[in-house]
Scaffold this active site. Structure first.
Site, PDB file in Angstrom:
ATOM      1  N   HIS A  98       0.851  -1.188   0.000  1.00 44.57           N
ATOM      2  CA  HIS A  98       0.000   0.000   0.000  1.00 44.57           C
ATOM      3  C   HIS A  98       0.893   1.246   0.000  1.00 44.57           C
ATOM      4  O   HIS A  98       1.950   1.253   0.623  1.00 44.57           O
ATOM      5  CB  HIS A  98      -0.910  -0.009   1.229  1.00 44.57           C
ATOM      6  CG  HIS A  98      -1.966   1.048   1.150  1.00 44.57           C
ATOM      7  ND1 HIS A  98      -1.708   2.367   1.459  1.00 44.57           N
ATOM      8  CD2 HIS A  98      -3.258   0.988   0.763  1.00 44.57           C
ATOM      9  CE1 HIS A  98      -2.817   3.072   1.266  1.00 44.57           C
ATOM     10  NE2 HIS A  98      -3.765   2.267   0.847  1.00 44.57           N
ATOM     11  N   GLU A 169      -3.689   1.716  -7.431  1.00 51.67           N
ATOM     12  CA  GLU A 169      -4.127   2.875  -6.656  1.00 51.67           C
ATOM     13  C   GLU A 169      -3.211   4.061  -6.950  1.00 51.67           C
ATOM     14  O   GLU A 169      -2.114   4.147  -6.392  1.00 51.67           O
ATOM     15  CB  GLU A 169      -4.060   2.568  -5.156  1.00 51.67           C
ATOM     16  CG  GLU A 169      -4.923   1.410  -4.719  1.00 51.67           C
ATOM     17  CD  GLU A 169      -5.196   1.461  -3.228  1.00 51.67           C
ATOM     18  OE1 GLU A 169      -6.358   1.627  -2.866  1.00 51.67           O
ATOM     19  OE2 GLU A 169      -4.249   1.362  -2.441  1.00 51.67           O
TER      20      GLU A 169
HETATM   21  P1  PGA Z   1      -9.593   5.812  -0.081  1.00 47.51           P
HETATM   22  O1  PGA Z   1      -8.365   4.853   0.250  1.00 47.51           O
HETATM   23  O2  PGA Z   1     -10.721   4.951  -0.569  1.00 47.51           O
HETATM   24  O3  PGA Z   1      -9.901   6.473   1.239  1.00 47.51           O
HETATM   25  O4  PGA Z   1      -9.130   6.793  -1.105  1.00 47.51           O
HETATM   26  C1  PGA Z   1      -8.044   3.776  -0.591  1.00 47.51           C
HETATM   27  C2  PGA Z   1      -6.883   3.005  -0.035  1.00 47.51           C
HETATM   28  O5  PGA Z   1      -6.062   3.590   0.696  1.00 47.51           O
HETATM   29  O6  PGA Z   1      -6.732   1.807  -0.281  1.00 47.51           O
END
Ligand code: PGA
Length: 251
Positions: A98, A169
């Site tokens: 992450h 992401e």
């Molecule tokens: P968010 O976070 O949905 O609050 O943007 C996503 C994540 O950190 O996996």
């Protein structure tokens, strides 16, 4: 998308929720999970201290995962948690890479490659997060960053899709309220798909690629049905029953 592939909706609760709070939220979520259409599944990633409370819920209509693990199988690593400990605590998955781990805790590609290998060897599935910063995107480095981050994943002999799942992401869209545009999501997911095909051959076709960053109740439907989007990874909006209930059901 492979007709047998279920969409995965994953909740990352980050450093939120005690065991009692996690148990309460999952109990409230149960009626939603009970009516979950067969084309999707839900995975919850609570903090370590809430894992036991979540693992003991019965019936358990969700998969349980942790947010991190160490790369060593055991040893003198004060404060760390091993993949096997997570398995024994009821987890079937672990989230790795992450961007908050990469940035705030300095986890680089080498460390993440070791974590991925150990988790897989110990029998956990991994949800491996990748994504570019705004600076990297603006410098035209989207593909090279994603390729570099994915390159650390180990060889997997069979059934790749049951062991790994990728979460794309974009760093600039995590917890910022910004969402990547639909065109940007499709473009990045196509790059990831092609990298997976290059790495794992035709098995790469059925590896799920989740989108994460700013997913909310009102945009899940348009995101989750895009080409090469096989689910979503949700932070903020997964910690509230009203929004998460809609995210899992209303599309
Ligand atoms: P968010 O976070 O949905 O609050 O943007 C996503 C994540 O950190 O996996």
């Amino acid at each position: 998308m492979d007709a047998n592939m279920k969409k995965l909706i994953a909740a990352n609760w980050k450093m939120h929720k005690t065991g009692m709070e996690a148990h309460k939220l999952l109990s409230e979520l149960d009626p939603f999970l009970n009516t979950l259409p067969t084309d999707r599944e839900v995975a919850i990633f609570p903090p370590f201290t809430a894992l036991a409370a979540c693992a003991n819920i019965s019936p358990k209509r969700f998969q349980l995962g942790a947010q991190n693990c160490h790369y060593a199988k055991e040893g003198a690593f004060t404060g760390e948690i091993s993949a096997n400990m997570l398995k024994c605590a009821g987890c079937s998955k672990v989230l790795l890479g992450h961007s908050e781990r990469r940035t705030l805790f300095h986890e680089d590609d080498v460390i993440l490659g070791k974590k991925a290998s150990t988790a897989l060897e110990e029998g956990l599935g991994i949800v491996f997060c990748i994504g570019e910063t705004l600076t990297e995107r603006e410098a035209g480095r989207l593909r090279s960053v994603l390729a570099r981050q994915l390159a650390v994943l180990p060889e997997i002999a069979t059934d790749v899709s049951s062991h790994i799942c990728i979460a794309y992401e974009p760093v600039w869209a995590i917890g910022t309220g910004k969402v990547a545009g639909l065109h940007e999501i499709v473009e990045a997911h196509e790059i990831v798909r092609n990298l997976l095909l290059a790495r794992y051959g035709s098995d790469g076709k059925s590896v799920r690629i989740l989108y994460g960053g700013g997913v909310k109740a009102n945009n899940t439907g348009e995101i989750i049905n895009l080409e090469n989007v096989d689910g979503v990874l949700v932070g903020n909006a997964s910690m509230n029953i009203d929004t998460f209930g809609k995210i899992i059901l209303d599309w």
